[in-house]
Design a protein around this motif. Sequence first.
Motif, short mmCIF file in Angstrom:
data_model
loop_
_atom_site.label_atom_id
_atom_site.label_comp_id
_atom_site.label_asym_id
_atom_site.label_seq_id
_atom_site.Cartn_x
_atom_site.Cartn_y
_atom_site.Cartn_z
N MET A 166 0.85 -1.21 0.00
CA MET A 166 0.00 0.00 0.00
C MET A 166 0.88 1.25 0.00
O MET A 166 1.85 1.32 0.74
N HIS A 167 0.49 2.24 -0.82
CA HIS A 167 1.27 3.46 -0.90
C HIS A 167 1.22 4.25 0.41
O HIS A 167 0.18 4.37 1.01
N HIS A 168 2.34 4.77 0.82
CA HIS A 168 2.41 5.53 2.06
C HIS A 168 2.70 7.00 1.75
O HIS A 168 3.62 7.29 0.99
N TYR A 169 1.91 7.90 2.32
CA TYR A 169 2.13 9.34 2.16
C TYR A 169 2.24 9.98 3.54
O TYR A 169 1.67 9.47 4.50
N PRO A 170 2.93 11.12 3.61
CA PRO A 170 3.02 11.78 4.93
C PRO A 170 1.64 12.24 5.42
O PRO A 170 1.34 12.13 6.60
N ASP A 171 0.81 12.75 4.51
CA ASP A 171 -0.50 13.26 4.93
C ASP A 171 -1.41 13.44 3.72
O ASP A 171 -1.02 13.13 2.59
N ALA A 172 -2.63 13.95 3.97
CA ALA A 172 -3.62 14.09 2.89
C ALA A 172 -3.14 15.04 1.79
O ALA A 172 -3.36 14.79 0.60
N SER A 173 -2.49 16.12 2.18
CA SER A 173 -2.03 17.09 1.17
C SER A 173 -1.05 16.44 0.19
O SER A 173 -1.06 16.72 -1.01
N ALA A 174 -0.21 15.56 0.70
CA ALA A 174 0.75 14.86 -0.17
C ALA A 174 0.03 13.94 -1.16
O ALA A 174 0.45 13.79 -2.30
N VAL A 175 -1.08 13.36 -0.72
CA VAL A 175 -1.88 12.51 -1.62
C VAL A 175 -2.44 13.35 -2.77
O VAL A 175 -2.37 12.96 -3.94
N ILE A 176 -2.96 14.53 -2.43
CA ILE A 176 -3.53 15.42 -3.45
C ILE A 176 -2.46 15.83 -4.46
O ILE A 176 -2.68 15.76 -5.68
N ARG A 177 -1.31 16.25 -3.95
CA ARG A 177 -0.23 16.68 -4.84
C ARG A 177 0.19 15.55 -5.78
O ARG A 177 0.42 15.75 -6.96
N ALA A 178 0.25 14.35 -5.24
CA ALA A 178 0.77 13.23 -6.04
C ALA A 178 -0.27 12.65 -6.99
O ALA A 178 0.08 12.18 -8.07
N THR A 179 -1.56 12.67 -6.61
CA THR A 179 -2.53 11.90 -7.41
C THR A 179 -3.75 12.68 -7.90
O THR A 179 -4.50 12.14 -8.70
N SER A 180 -3.98 13.92 -7.43
CA SER A 180 -5.20 14.67 -7.79
C SER A 180 -6.41 13.74 -7.98
O SER A 180 -6.97 13.66 -9.07
N PRO A 181 -6.81 13.03 -6.91
CA PRO A 181 -7.77 11.93 -7.09
C PRO A 181 -9.17 12.38 -7.51
O PRO A 181 -9.71 13.34 -6.96
N ASP A 182 -9.74 11.69 -8.50
CA ASP A 182 -11.12 11.92 -8.93
C ASP A 182 -12.11 11.27 -7.98
O ASP A 182 -13.25 11.69 -7.86
N GLN A 183 -11.66 10.17 -7.35
CA GLN A 183 -12.53 9.41 -6.45
C GLN A 183 -12.14 9.69 -5.00
O GLN A 183 -11.03 10.13 -4.74
N PRO A 184 -13.06 9.39 -4.07
CA PRO A 184 -12.69 9.54 -2.66
C PRO A 184 -11.49 8.66 -2.31
O PRO A 184 -11.30 7.61 -2.92
N VAL A 185 -10.72 9.10 -1.34
CA VAL A 185 -9.55 8.35 -0.89
C VAL A 185 -9.70 8.07 0.60
O VAL A 185 -10.00 8.99 1.38
N ILE A 186 -9.52 6.81 0.98
CA ILE A 186 -9.51 6.46 2.40
C ILE A 186 -8.06 6.42 2.86
O ILE A 186 -7.22 5.80 2.20
N LEU A 187 -7.77 7.10 3.95
CA LEU A 187 -6.42 7.07 4.52
C LEU A 187 -6.42 6.20 5.77
O LEU A 187 -7.23 6.41 6.68
N ASN A 188 -5.52 5.23 5.80
CA ASN A 188 -5.34 4.38 6.99
C ASN A 188 -4.23 4.95 7.85
O ASN A 188 -3.19 5.36 7.34
N ARG A 189 -4.43 4.94 9.16
CA ARG A 189 -3.37 5.34 10.09
C ARG A 189 -3.14 4.19 11.08
O ARG A 189 -3.68 4.21 12.20
N PRO A 190 -2.32 3.22 10.67
CA PRO A 190 -2.10 2.06 11.54
C PRO A 190 -1.54 2.44 12.90
O PRO A 190 -1.88 1.82 13.91
#
Length: 396
Positions: free
Chosen positions: A1-25
């Motif tokens: 599973m891809h790991h990002y520092p936070d939600a903003s990093a996800v946006i910058r990397a993927t500009s997602p069209d669909q909702p994204v669930i973030l897991n925090r183990p």
Amino acid sequence: MHHYPDASAVIRATSPDQPVILNRPHAARRAARFFVEKFPGRTLYAVKANPSADLLRVLWDAGVTHYDVASIAEVRLVRATLPEAVLCFMHPVKTASAIREAYAVHGCKVFSLDTQEELEKIVAATDGAEDLTLCVRLRVSSEYSELSLAAKFGADLTEAPALLQATRQVADSLGVCFHVGSQSMSPHAYVQALEKVRAAIVDASVLVDVIDVGGGFPSIYPGMEPPPLEDYFGIIDRTYESLPISYSAELWCEPGRALCAEYNSLIVRVDKRRGSELFINDGAYGALFDAAHVGWRFPVKALREDAAATDEAFSFYGPTCDDLDHMEGPFELPSDMRAGDYIEIGMLGAYGAAMKTAFNGFGESEVYEAGDEPMASQYRGDRRDPRVSDNVVSLR
Ligand SMILES: *Cc1c(COP(=O)(O)O)cnc(C)c1O
């Protein structure tokens, strides 16, 4: 599973069209360690709150060995994911085939019940097994909880004594369980329920081996800051110790929400703005069921860096064509929110990620891991104590 520092990093990397669930183990692990170390008995994870296999493995690694399952699909899931887990089938209304498979195939020996018929069903489906722990579910009040569980299950005090006596005849180990309702905002709920347990035990004059105080342990949401969990544990321990039970009796609890609320957040995109209404790409049929149907408020954060400094109250519409797909909020977000903006919605690990459906062609989402802190936590040790602050404690 891809790991990002936070939600903003996800946006910058993927500009997602669909909702994204973030897991925090790390957040789920911290919650599990808290219960394992501080609850004065055994902790069962209530799987329905979030049945993700990744989460089950995090909890197991953190020391949670017992799992409260409520359907044969949950039995199979936990057995397939955690071969050594102890399964406890705590739904008081089961099919005979589910009981048979759970016992004979998956080694489940703990069952709950609230009627004589269910007791007979369990005895028949296990061919009169003599190694069962059978927990009689009592009906207790939900008056301190945000979500009631008082109406559907449980024997009342007129029925419980006879049911306890009948169950004692066939059980290797006899338990009493209850559920005070979800998001219980006062520790007193458990005292009130345990006093009912005392009355039932005294009336039945049976030896009881397990007291299971169920779930209901709260998490933190806007406008709902419960007292510290240590208060709940302390008062449960003291009341439990005063009950007339076997000297070797065990105390159990079944948290769902408290173990997993901090595990997930959700990134959604604004597809349209109409005044103070934001049309987002997840909703009532997705991870926001509680926001739509019971008006639950979740913390929100705009993810655009140059967003306005002043906030405004918004409501949300989800993506489906149904008017009911509406979340009243209010959700406080920057006043210049617009189409294309992303929002992170926090504390969706319990009864959020688990509720997604595919209705109307929506429901797909990406899942990534985030390394930052959840939007709120009651396990970091840095929370203001609501007893000495002006935080709102909502009591019904
Ligand atoms: C749902 C449920 C739980 C978990 O409840 P929370 O409020 O999420 O802690 C525990 N036990 C039973 C029997 C349940 O139905």
